[in-house]
Design a protein around this motif. Structure first.
Motif, short mmCIF file in Angstrom:
data_model
loop_
_atom_site.label_atom_id
_atom_site.label_comp_id
_atom_site.label_asym_id
_atom_site.label_seq_id
_atom_site.Cartn_x
_atom_site.Cartn_y
_atom_site.Cartn_z
N GLN A 1 -3.84 -2.07 -7.96
CA GLN A 1 -4.32 -0.70 -8.16
C GLN A 1 -4.16 -0.28 -9.62
O GLN A 1 -5.04 0.37 -10.19
CB GLN A 1 -3.56 0.26 -7.25
N LYS B 1 0.83 -1.21 0.00
CA LYS B 1 0.00 0.00 0.00
C LYS B 1 0.86 1.26 0.00
O LYS B 1 1.82 1.37 0.75
CB LYS B 1 -0.91 -0.01 1.24
N THR C 1 -0.25 -5.33 -4.21
CA THR C 1 -1.14 -4.19 -4.00
C THR C 1 -1.02 -3.14 -5.10
O THR C 1 -2.02 -2.68 -5.66
CB THR C 1 -0.89 -3.56 -2.62
#
Length: 372
Positions: free
Chosen positions: A76, A35, A72
């Motif tokens: 995205q 993240k 992650t």
């Protein structure tokens, strides 16, 4: 000129490979970090590479394995493109994508669904455990460590990614096709020869049989994730590949175990030892993944460790072992982040051994290695 970049991916991996072939620049993206990495580092770097052009061609995007510190950012990126979200990197033209989803590892959608129905409660606990500083999960008479918990917790993200890739018409692992393994062989992709080394095909087959036979037993399924099992999805999940570009060799290892990489080389019919130009050290320099045999099998000009101190990575023992095995030599250790005690250890080691080291400057988005 070949340019290898290890971006500041915190405790994860986000790598770029650039080279020229047939009078055009080629770009590969390997992993997207945890993240924050997509917005803070990876997307801005891709925008920088695009420059004033309307599009940026990505000849290959790849996810080594489903684990939050690798998937992650990739999730995205693909979600933004597939869902046409505001602020998505719609300037990217991704030509192919490689990834073994968990469905690929277990063998079929039916097998996956049957097992995940039994495992739902344990997976939910794994997702909660990942929020702790040292994720652990008790299962019957044993326990799962951080690495196994991370793989278990991230299965849902892998299924989500698979849906986005299908929508973007990027599924299929072309030109290899199907599940990637040590028996997938070699292919030339845009002038680069790629040989799949992991996961090991025989161990993949063994895991599929165990998963199928235990699909109704949640405790037995969870136990399959133990890190000490050769056939665990933890040790099968990472794609490992040898990339050869203009006689230069780069070994991409994901989070694979060192002994598995050695065995995978043999299974793929490759000779050892194999002298490398760049070795991306597996699992962020964890000493649990490194053996003396692994280090002797892959002497490298450049060793790259992507880590920021989380979970104790890179381990000081890993650094000590690299230097001990290599001795005096013309090689460099590269680190994406400075961690407590790192410079002190490296400087001390340089008093008795001849080698170089580089730590990414805080102001730089990545550390870069150029091969002529």
């Amino acid at each position: 000129m070949i340019r290898f970049e290890a971006l500041n991916a915190k405790h994860g991996d986000a790598l770029l490979i650039q080279y020229a072939w047939k009078n055009r620049k080629r770009l590969w993206i390997i992993d997207g970090g945890p993240k924050g990495v997509w917005k803070q580092t990876l997307k801005p770097r891709l925008e920088e590479l695009r420059g004033d052009d309307s599009e940026l061609a990505v000849d290959l995007a790849m996810l080594s394995h489903v684990d939050e510190d690798h998937v992650t950012g990739i999730l995205q990126m693909t979600k933004g493109l597939a869902e046409q979200e505001d602020g998505a990197a719609d300037f990217l033209e991704i030509k192919r994508f490689w990834h073994n989803s968990f469905r690929d590892i277990v063998g079929s959608s039916a097998s996956l669904q049957a097992g995940m129905t039994s495992l739902a409660g344990t997976q939910a606990k794994a997702q909660v455990a990942m929020a702790s500083a040292d994720p652990q999960l008790n299962i019957g008479d044993g326990s799962l460590d951080q690495r196994a918990v991370a793989v278990l917790a991230s299965i849902g993200q892998g299924r989500e990614l698979r849906d986005y890739l299908t929508k973007l018409q990027l599924s299929g692992n072309e030109p290899f096709g199907g599940t990637l393994s040590s028996k997938s062989g070699s292919k030339v992709v845009d002038g680069a020869k790629v040989t799949l080394v992991g996961p090991i095909k025989s161990r993949l087959d063994a895991f599929r049989q165990k998963w199928k036979s235990e699909s109704g037993n949640a405790a037995a399924l969870a136990a399959l994730f133990r890190d000490d099992l050769d056939e665990s999805p933890t040790n099968l999940s990472s794609l490992v590949m040898l990339v050869e570009i203009a006689k230069r060799k780069i070994l991409l290892t994901g989070d694979a175990r060192g002994d598995d990489i050695v065995d995978g080389f043999k299974d793929a019919g490759l000779d050892l030892p194999s002298k490398l130009d760049i070795l991306k050290m597996p699992h962020h320099g964890s000493d649990r993944n490194i053996t003396e045999k692994f280090l002797r099998s892959f002497p490298a000009k450049h060793y790259v460790i992507s880590a920021d101190g989380k979970y104790g990575n890179p381990d000081s023992d890993t650094i000590e072992n690299i230097v001990s095995v290599r001795g005096d030599g013309d090689y460099t250790l590269h680190f994406t982040n400075d961690v407590k005690g790192l410079k002190t250890q490296l400087t001390k080691l340089q008093k008795t051994r001849s080698f170089e080291f580089e730590i990414r400057a805080k102001s730089a988005p990545s550390l870069a290695i150029e091969l002529g």
